[in-house]
Design a protein around this motif. Sequence first.
Motif, PDB file in Angstrom:
ATOM      1  N   GLU A 205       2.227   5.574   9.816  1.00  0.00           N
ATOM      2  CA  GLU A 205       3.348   6.441   9.450  1.00  0.00           C
ATOM      3  C   GLU A 205       2.882   7.833   9.022  1.00  0.00           C
TER       4      GLU A 205
ATOM      5  N   TYR B 260       6.072  -8.913  10.573  1.00  0.00           N
ATOM      6  CA  TYR B 260       6.845  -8.265   9.514  1.00  0.00           C
ATOM      7  C   TYR B 260       8.201  -8.933   9.381  1.00  0.00           C
TER       8      TYR B 260
ATOM      9  N   VAL C 248       8.045   0.128   4.667  1.00  0.00           N
ATOM     10  CA  VAL C 248       8.424   1.490   4.336  1.00  0.00           C
ATOM     11  C   VAL C 248       9.858   1.728   4.806  1.00  0.00           C
TER      12      VAL C 248
ATOM     13  N   GLY D 287       0.799   0.415  -2.003  1.00  0.00           N
ATOM     14  CA  GLY D 287       1.429   1.629  -1.487  1.00  0.00           C
ATOM     15  C   GLY D 287       0.689   2.875  -1.928  1.00  0.00           C
TER      16      GLY D 287
ATOM     17  N   TYR E  20       4.938   6.664   0.113  1.00  0.00           N
ATOM     18  CA  TYR E  20       4.557   5.568   1.004  1.00  0.00           C
ATOM     19  C   TYR E  20       4.423   4.319   0.137  1.00  0.00           C
TER      20      TYR E  20
ATOM     21  N   PHE F 279       6.063   1.489   0.221  1.00  0.00           N
ATOM     22  CA  PHE F 279       6.024   0.336   1.115  1.00  0.00           C
ATOM     23  C   PHE F 279       6.576  -0.944   0.489  1.00  0.00           C
TER      24      PHE F 279
ATOM     25  N   ALA G 265       5.221  -2.648  -1.447  1.00  0.00           N
ATOM     26  CA  ALA G 265       4.054  -3.527  -1.347  1.00  0.00           C
ATOM     27  C   ALA G 265       3.853  -4.279  -2.661  1.00  0.00           C
TER      28      ALA G 265
END
Length: 671
Positions: free
Chosen positions: A118, A225, A287, A323, A353, A355, A357
């Motif tokens: 990205e 994903y 994201v 992230g 970013y 994410f 996560a």
Amino acid sequence: MFLSALLAACILPAVAADFGKSVTWDRHSLIIDGRRVCPVMGEVHYSRIPADEWQEEVRKMKEGGVTLIATYVFWSHIEEEEGIFRWDGQRALRRFLEICKQEEMPVVLRLGPFCHGEVRNGGIPEWMFTKGCKLREQNPTFMHYAEELYRQIFTQVQGLQWKDGGPVLAAQFDNEYHGRGEYLMALKAIAQRIGFDLPFYTRTGWPELRTPVPFGEMLPLYGDYADGFWDKDIKECAGNYYKAFNFKAFRSSTAIGTDLLGKQEEKLNKGDEQYPYFTCELGGGMVTAYHRRPYIYPEDAYSMALVKLGSGSNLLGYYMYHGGTNPEGKLHTLNECQTSPGTANNDLPVMTYDFQAPLGEFGQTYPQYYLLRPLHLFMQDWGEVLAPMESAFPSPQDLKKGEDTQLRWAYRSKDSSGFIFVNNYERLQNLSEKKNVQLEACGVKFPKLTIPAGTMCIFPVNVDGINYATAQLVAKREGKIYMQQVKGIPTTLCVDGKTLRNVKAKGMDKPVYKNIYLLSPDEAAHLFLAPKAFEDVSLNVTCEKQKEAGPQRTIVKGPAKVAVAPTDADYEQAAVYRVRVAREALQGPKRLLSITYQGDCARLYANGRLIADNFNYGRPFLFGLWRLPADCTELELRIMPMQPDMPVYLPRETDKTLGENVLKVEIVDRK
């Protein structure tokens, strides 16, 4: 002292003490110094995190059970201007690798030249598009610049390779490449000629190559994903991500990067089944693009990881595990956008970013950080047992989206030992409980069970003296076996010819039978971790509206035929708020500014400089206050209003109230 010893034992990665020792592989697993290992690989991008935070964040990854770090080396981050290479500040790869060595954390470098991640142009610098050559192709011009890139990267790696006792264990060439294998082999030849000499090399196992690479030259690594920002469809549950929640022999995904790769068939390169089944992009989160903003649940990440493990994977690699924040570019912003010459498919935030996560943009923990920990500890302690086990699939491998007539389960076994994997979860599908379920593996029949909705678990069969158990193995340390209760399923433990029913968790202090300890899910999630103290934060923060929003912009679709994000000029018409924080909030423990707002998207500025941005998707807009200059206590918040009928996927958690408003601003401890 006892707790400290346990903590040290817990966070010591499974391969750290083996730096420099022999590394081989077969169709099952990595073999380090003659011992099979099942690593947990977490992606973190060093250039998206301030350098003074690297050591703390690597330690947190290790505490989460990560035993191997993966990181991109973004070409555009280090050579934004042709011929000017930057290895300073948060671009200082060598310093990051030295920290990984100190923290005993092995590293896989994803070298590019193309990375995606990205980043603008997928990481290929803007100036490269003026050279009149095809990119990512074996032509003299492009390969010349690729070699210059690799030479520069090697200056950061030299002396820190595995053979030197350093952390660099492997390298990946290019990313998501679907051309001729000769190009990847040419990149490998360049790297080796320069001096890269690593135990193994990798490539992404998707999409199918037009021509293969010779067997054994690069291990293919796969991914999956729960949802994808890249889909042009703005409906809920678009795409075929549901397949990630089915146990199946097919290793790859047909849902990844469909904006770039198009429709993909369930087909592997011939011979790939002779490699070990590893992943490098198992979605730890996702994201948000402007036009599509998935809200990822912790169960999404856990279910996919468990399904991959049950399907035969012996390396779980998360993208992302941590992230980050895009660094500032000198010539332009470094986020992916529709107007750049490469990867022009999605408008991503300029800065964030995160994410979603396990560890977010500012090192904050999301729930999946703790949910995944017991699984990671299990892989460390029973990886050698699990690795050679073959997978079997009693339930169909081609279940449709939302199929709810039968339980999804699989098992892995070798000789008389095995593990049964159960997954009664699929993202956004609300699967029902399954009654009178009969599980069987290695000739052992479990008592009939009711599997509650949302249950995801692993049951042992003939492992470490346990004939079977309806509880999950977590860790084995100092002769003690720690197991975790499965919510909604009474614990039965069959051991030493005895069947103990309705066993209750007694924690770490008292065994339920000999050396076996049964923990609650929360106790298992925090096993071996030192308790953290959090204070109630009452630091003053105020938010005052300074300007109403101007005329609403017309949301158009860009070159990729998806909605275009607001530009800098658009934000001149945004509603403006002044946010003041107490000076004490910038001192002491690391704290986050948390903003809950109604609106389409928002930006945060300090001294006129953009420091954070957010596409509203239902979670608060966060910023790490410790990153502010010491004298900056006043921030500017700009919010673009929510408009009717926007061509944007907004998850059900998003407040879709038209217009804009700040609902809550607070300072919270980072957890």
